[in-house]
Every structure is written in structure tokens, then in C-alpha cells.
Design a protein around this motif. Structure first.
Motif, PDB file in Angstrom:
ATOM      1  N   PHE A  59      40.814  67.861  30.310  1.00 48.77           N
ATOM      2  CA  PHE A  59      40.770  67.835  28.847  1.00 48.77           C
ATOM      3  C   PHE A  59      41.845  66.901  28.306  1.00 48.77           C
ATOM      4  O   PHE A  59      41.572  66.043  27.454  1.00 48.77           O
ATOM      5  N   ASN A  60      43.072  67.059  28.797  1.00 49.09           N
ATOM      6  CA  ASN A  60      44.189  66.248  28.291  1.00 49.09           C
ATOM      7  C   ASN A  60      43.993  64.764  28.564  1.00 49.09           C
ATOM      8  O   ASN A  60      44.254  63.915  27.708  1.00 49.09           O
ATOM      9  N   ALA A  61      43.557  64.438  29.783  1.00 54.45           N
ATOM     10  CA  ALA A  61      43.384  63.021  30.145  1.00 54.45           C
ATOM     11  C   ALA A  61      42.298  62.366  29.300  1.00 54.45           C
ATOM     12  O   ALA A  61      42.464  61.241  28.806  1.00 54.45           O
ATOM     13  N   ALA A  62      41.172  63.059  29.132  1.00 52.78           N
ATOM     14  CA  ALA A  62      40.083  62.508  28.316  1.00 52.78           C
ATOM     15  C   ALA A  62      40.512  62.360  26.867  1.00 52.78           C
ATOM     16  O   ALA A  62      40.206  61.347  26.212  1.00 52.78           O
ATOM     17  N   PHE A  63      41.205  63.359  26.352  1.00 52.40           N
ATOM     18  CA  PHE A  63      41.714  63.293  24.988  1.00 52.40           C
ATOM     19  C   PHE A  63      42.626  62.079  24.827  1.00 52.40           C
ATOM     20  O   PHE A  63      42.530  61.311  23.865  1.00 52.40           O
ATOM     21  N   THR A  64      43.499  61.876  25.794  1.00 55.50           N
ATOM     22  CA  THR A  64      44.448  60.765  25.737  1.00 55.50           C
ATOM     23  C   THR A  64      43.742  59.426  25.660  1.00 55.50           C
ATOM     24  O   THR A  64      44.012  58.598  24.782  1.00 55.50           O
ATOM     25  N   ILE A  88      29.543  67.651  17.570  1.00 56.74           N
ATOM     26  CA  ILE A  88      28.339  67.951  18.360  1.00 56.74           C
ATOM     27  C   ILE A  88      28.673  67.963  19.850  1.00 56.74           C
ATOM     28  O   ILE A  88      28.257  68.872  20.595  1.00 56.74           O
ATOM     29  N   ILE A  89      29.422  66.953  20.309  1.00 57.93           N
ATOM     30  CA  ILE A  89      29.802  66.911  21.727  1.00 57.93           C
ATOM     31  C   ILE A  89      30.676  68.110  22.086  1.00 57.93           C
ATOM     32  O   ILE A  89      30.535  68.711  23.157  1.00 57.93           O
ATOM     33  N   SER A  90      31.571  68.481  21.182  1.00 58.48           N
ATOM     34  CA  SER A  90      32.490  69.589  21.451  1.00 58.48           C
ATOM     35  C   SER A  90      31.734  70.907  21.630  1.00 58.48           C
ATOM     36  O   SER A  90      32.044  71.700  22.529  1.00 58.48           O
ATOM     37  N   ASP A 107      35.214  71.388  35.283  1.00 54.90           N
ATOM     38  CA  ASP A 107      36.049  70.210  35.062  1.00 54.90           C
ATOM     39  C   ASP A 107      35.313  69.145  34.262  1.00 54.90           C
ATOM     40  O   ASP A 107      35.865  68.536  33.340  1.00 54.90           O
ATOM     41  N   PHE A 108      34.045  68.907  34.605  1.00 57.85           N
ATOM     42  CA  PHE A 108      33.231  67.932  33.873  1.00 57.85           C
ATOM     43  C   PHE A 108      33.108  68.335  32.404  1.00 57.85           C
ATOM     44  O   PHE A 108      33.243  67.503  31.496  1.00 57.85           O
ATOM     45  N   ALA A 109      32.888  69.618  32.168  1.00 52.91           N
ATOM     46  CA  ALA A 109      32.747  70.102  30.796  1.00 52.91           C
ATOM     47  C   ALA A 109      34.051  69.948  30.019  1.00 52.91           C
ATOM     48  O   ALA A 109      34.035  69.613  28.828  1.00 52.91           O
ATOM     49  N   ARG A 110      35.180  70.181  30.674  1.00 56.00           N
ATOM     50  CA  ARG A 110      36.459  70.051  29.977  1.00 56.00           C
ATOM     51  C   ARG A 110      36.780  68.587  29.676  1.00 56.00           C
ATOM     52  O   ARG A 110      37.419  68.274  28.669  1.00 56.00           O
ATOM     53  N   VAL A 111      36.358  67.673  30.531  1.00 57.16           N
ATOM     54  CA  VAL A 111      36.522  66.243  30.230  1.00 57.16           C
ATOM     55  C   VAL A 111      35.715  65.885  28.991  1.00 57.16           C
ATOM     56  O   VAL A 111      36.195  65.197  28.082  1.00 57.16           O
ATOM     57  N   ALA A 112      34.462  66.352  28.941  1.00 56.22           N
ATOM     58  CA  ALA A 112      33.627  66.101  27.762  1.00 56.22           C
ATOM     59  C   ALA A 112      34.252  66.712  26.512  1.00 56.22           C
ATOM     60  O   ALA A 112      34.219  66.117  25.427  1.00 56.22           O
ATOM     61  N   ALA A 113      34.832  67.899  26.652  1.00 55.21           N
ATOM     62  CA  ALA A 113      35.488  68.541  25.512  1.00 55.21           C
ATOM     63  C   ALA A 113      36.690  67.730  25.038  1.00 55.21           C
ATOM     64  O   ALA A 113      36.958  67.636  23.838  1.00 55.21           O
ATOM     65  N   ILE A 115      36.999  64.428  25.284  1.00 55.44           N
ATOM     66  CA  ILE A 115      36.446  63.268  24.578  1.00 55.44           C
ATOM     67  C   ILE A 115      36.091  63.641  23.143  1.00 55.44           C
ATOM     68  O   ILE A 115      36.391  62.913  22.197  1.00 55.44           O
ATOM     69  N   ALA A 116      35.455  64.802  22.990  1.00 51.75           N
ATOM     70  CA  ALA A 116      35.063  65.254  21.663  1.00 51.75           C
ATOM     71  C   ALA A 116      36.268  65.582  20.797  1.00 51.75           C
ATOM     72  O   ALA A 116      36.303  65.257  19.604  1.00 51.75           O
ATOM     73  N   ALA A 117      37.267  66.224  21.385  1.00 53.68           N
ATOM     74  CA  ALA A 117      38.469  66.587  20.630  1.00 53.68           C
ATOM     75  C   ALA A 117      39.186  65.351  20.105  1.00 53.68           C
ATOM     76  O   ALA A 117      39.744  65.355  19.003  1.00 53.68           O
TER      77      ALA A 117
END
Length: 457
Positions: A59-64, A88-90, A107-113, A115-117
Motif C-alpha cells: 500500500f505504502n509503495a504504491a501510494f508513494t 472506484i478503484i479504492s 498484497d495485490f489488492a493492497r497495491v491497488a488500494a 494507487i487509489a489512495a
């Protein structure tokens, strides 16, 4: 450059803020709350340290990474559109997290989350920065900081209680419901978009050349090491060292997160009402509290009574809460309006980049130190994930890791002080130059006036 804006009506403005703030609340709640669920997730899906830590780190890496992308995209396609896409993605990512059959899918779902965040957070900050007049904007950013504080304060508590009552999957359902409520109110969000400026870059880090913007950006970076690491992994320490379950750990974490609930508004109020108190004054108080709080945690051991944790945890809460209401506003105010999305992206890239490095590095170092003491790799994984029964091993690794955190916070504080000093010197030179120019202009005017008097005679 042309700015396209449909400003909200007076009646729509409260709904607009509610829509934005609900989405903003969900971001720190996911960061802070997910950590509390890790022992429960490990018990059901496995304690493999790599995939398990990526429940948080993914989640943190994708958000970053995507704060930069969404910041620039928002400047192009409009902040409302970016917000809706992110919501919508979140929601989809939260539902996938709740029904994940294994750690890989989770893990895949948290990466997507993540990105959405990033889309939600960068667009929310840019909308506030563009949709309100300066006076109202400062109050709106103050509310933004307060809501961030609420998310940080109650994220672990709510996640712990939900985990105890419904299991860890219920936590992710709750995240999806919160964002769905925000999406339902999105009609009140105005459409704001800036046309692309000739010569602008896709990823523009030139805003970091501004010393004040950079100093304000480094504050959350230092907070990532001094506060967010504890927010993320101290619940694990509470389980490993003192044997607390998720609900009890969440309640203890409230000691650290409760100050973040009300201090953002206090920080903004102090700056507004007292001329001698600047944003940097509050930042220095916060950084000092962070240093002292982390120093206290060097004494953590199985024999330490939980009551002794009150002082360091409160100090860490102060260190996060006081600057939270003005950091984004101060940073955004230092750049042109047409770069609002880009600046928000850079700011949050630095913020979340710091959190990703801090949280990921903390977990890796602590796991390495635990493994160095335990010959059995499977047992080491369980100890590092918070399994009770080996308190001394975990406490030793915790103390060593804390020394590293304390050193990083000290270096970051020094860097911020140097940037502030550079800005003060630059402003003094500019002020002196302006005074000289004014004196020259005044002297020239006096000579012209004197010459005119002589001609009249």
C-alpha cells in the motif's frame, strides 16, 4: 494558461468538505489500522515475512509512486475526475482485500488500494487549494490536518476492535464503505482543471528548489521515521513483548494517536493568533518531541511496566499532531496555483516515500536482528510477526532498531534547520536589497523634486 473552475455554492461547500474529508480519513486509517491486523492475518494466511509485510508496504509503495502520477494527471484531466477514479478503484481494492484467499492476492489488492489512495489524497489537497478563498482555504487545510489526525488516532483502535469482533476481513470492508460514502457525495465537488503550461514536465521536482517548500516537505519525511514506524509496528511489539491481543494493542496505541486528534487545529490556531509563532516554530517543537519520545523507547523491555509508555507515546503523538494542520497548506502556498496537483504529488511522494522506506526498512532490520538471535528461521518469522513467548529476543531487536531511527530523526531535523536558516538569510538579503532600492528611489525623487523647485524659481 487557463483555469477551468466551477466554484461550489455556499450550500454545497459543507458537502464538498465532507466528501473530501471522508476520503482523506480513509488513507491514514488504512496505513495505521492495517498494521494491527497483521498478527491475525498471519494466523490465517501464513507468517511468511515477505508477503506479510507487503500487506502494509505494498500500500505504502504504491501510494508513494502514484502520488506523482495522479498529481500530474489531476492537473490535466481535472481533480474531480481523478477523485472519482480513485474512489472506484479504492472500493474494488477493499472488497478484494476482504475476500483474499491468500497473501499474494491480498498484497495485490493492497497495491491497488495504494494507487487509489494516491488519487484520492492528491486530488483532495488540490481541490481545497483551488476551490476556496485564502482565508477559508487555511481553515479547510486545518480541517484536512485534523481529519488526518482522526484517521491516525482511531485507525488502530477501530481496526483492533473490528478485528476482535469481525476478524481482519471486516477491517477492509469498513475501508470500502467509508470511500463509498465519499463517492456518494462527490456531486458537490467542483470541476477544476488547469491547461498544460508550455514547457511543463510530466514529473516536475523543480518545486523542491524553494527552501520553504522543501523544509515543509521534509517534516513528514522525518515523521515517517520517528512516528509512522511506531504507528505501524509498535502494535506488533505490544503483542511480542507484552502479549497483548489486537483490541488491547489498539487501545494502548490510542495514547500515541489521541494527541494527533486535536493538535492539528491547535497548531494552526497558534500560528494565526500569535505573530511570533511561525510554522517553523511549531515544526521545531514537534521535532524536539519526536527526538525525546524515540529516546525514551530505547528503554523498552519485558520488565518495563506498560504505564511507563505513556510519556514517550504522548510525545510522539505531539510530534505528529502539531504540524499536521499546516504542513500541506504551507507547502502548497509556496508554489503557483497551476502547479497545485504537481506540488501535491511531490509532497506526498516525499511523505509516502519516506514512509515506505522507513516502514519497509524498519521491518527488514528488525527481522534481520531477530533472525540473528534465533537459529530456527520459522520461529524467527513468528517472533518478528509478533507472536508472544519470546519477549526478550524481540525487545533486544527493537532497541537496536530504535537507535537507528533516533539517528535518522536527528539528521533530518538538522537538514530542516539548515533549510530554514537558508530561507531566513535569503529573505534578509532580499529585504536589505529592497531597502537600498527604496533609498535610491527616494533620493532620486528628492533630487528631481529639488530640480523642479529650482526651475520654478
Amino acid at each position: 494558461m487557463t483555469t477551468h473552475t466551477e466554484f461550489p455554492s455556499l450550500k454545497a461547500a459543507p458537502i464538498l468538505l465532507i466528501a473530501l474529508l471522508i476520503s482523506v480519513f480513509a488513507v491514514p486509517s488504512q496505513i495505521a489500522g492495517t498494521a494491527v491486523t497483521l498478527p491475525s492475518i498471519a494466523a490465517e494466511l501464513g507468517a511468511d515475512p515477505g508477503p506479510l509485510q507487503w500487506v502494509v508496504n505494498g500500500f505504502n509503495a504504491a501510494f508513494t509512486l502514484f502520488t506523482l502520477v495522479w498529481g500530474v494527471v489531476g492537473d490535466r484531466i481535472g481533480y474531480k475526475t481523478t477523485f472519482i477514479i480513485g474512489a472506484i478503484i479504492s472500493i474494488a481494492a477493499s472488497l478484494l482485500s476482504a475476500f483474499a484467499p491468500n497473501l499474494i492476492v491480498l498484497d495485490f489488492a493492497r497495491v491497488a488500494a495504494g494507487i487509489a489512495a494516491a488519487a484520492l489524497f492528491t486530488s483532495a489537497a488540490a481541490i481545497i487549494g483551488n476551490a476556496f478563498a485564502p482565508g477559508v482555504r487555511a481553515k479547510a487545510f486545518g480541517l484536512l490536518g485534523t481529519v488526518l489526525g482522526i484517521g491516525i488516532a482511531f485507525g488502530p483502535v477501530v481496526a483492533g476492535l473490528l478485528t476482535s469482533a469481525l476478524g481482519w476481513r471486516g477491517v477492509f470492508v469498513a475501508f470500502g464503505v467509508a470511500v463509498a460514502a465519499s463517492l456518494a457525495l462527490s456531486a458537490a465537488i467542483p470541476r477544476i482543471r488547469h491547461e498544460r503550461v508550455e514547457g511543463s514536465r510530466l514529473l516536475d521536482f523543480r518545486v523542491l528548489r524553494n527552501p520553504h517548500f522543501l523544509a515543509m516537505t521534509l517534516v513528514p519525511v522525518v515523521q515517517a521515521f520517528g512516528f509512522v514506524t511506531m504507528l505501524t509496528y509498535f502494535p506488533v511489539a505490544l503483542s511480542a513483548i507484552w502479549g497483548l491481543d489486537a483490541g488491547a494493542a489498539g487501545l494502548v496505541m490510542l495514547i500515541m494517536t489521541a494527541p494527533v486528534l486535536f493538535l492539528p487545529a491547535l497548531g494552526v490556531r497558534l500560528i494565526a493568533r500569535h505573530r511570533r509563532i511561525s510554522a517553523m516554530t511549531i515544526a521545531y517543537i514537534a521535532l524536539g518531541s519526536m527526538l525525546v519520545g524515540n529516546a525514551f523507547l530505547l528503554f523498552v523491555s519485558p520488565s518495563l511496566a506498560l504505564g511507563w509508555l505513556v510519556v514517550p507515546l504522548v510525545l510522539l503523538g505531539i510530534s505528529m499532531g502539531l504540524p499536521l494542520g499546516f504542513v500541506d497548506g504551507e507547502a502548497m502556498g509556496a508554489v503557483p496555483a497551476h502547479l497545485s496537483g504537481t506540488a501535491s504529488g511531490v509532497l506526498n511522494f516525499m511523505r509516502l516515500g519516506g514512509e515506505t522506506v522507513a516502514v519497509g526498512g524498519y521491518a527488514a532490520v528488525l527481522a534481520f536482528l531477530v533472525a540473528a538471535q534465533v537459529g530456527d528461521s520459522e520461529l524467527a518469522d513468528r517472533v518478528a510477526s509478533g507472536e508472544p513467548g519470546n519477549a526478550g529476543i524481540y525487545a533486544d531487536a527493537f532497541g537496536t532498531t530504535q537507535l537507528l531511527i533516533l539517528a535518522i530523526v536527528g539528521v533530518g531535523t538538522l537538514a530542516i534547520a539548515l533549510l530554514h536558516g537558508s530561507r531566513v538569510r535569503r529573505e534578509r538579503r532580499a529585504s536589505a536589497a529592497q531597502q537600498i532600492e527604496d533609498a535610491i528611489t527616494a533620493a532620486k525623487s528628492a533630487r528631481e523634486h529639488e530640480a523642479g523647485v529650482r526651475r520654478d524659481r
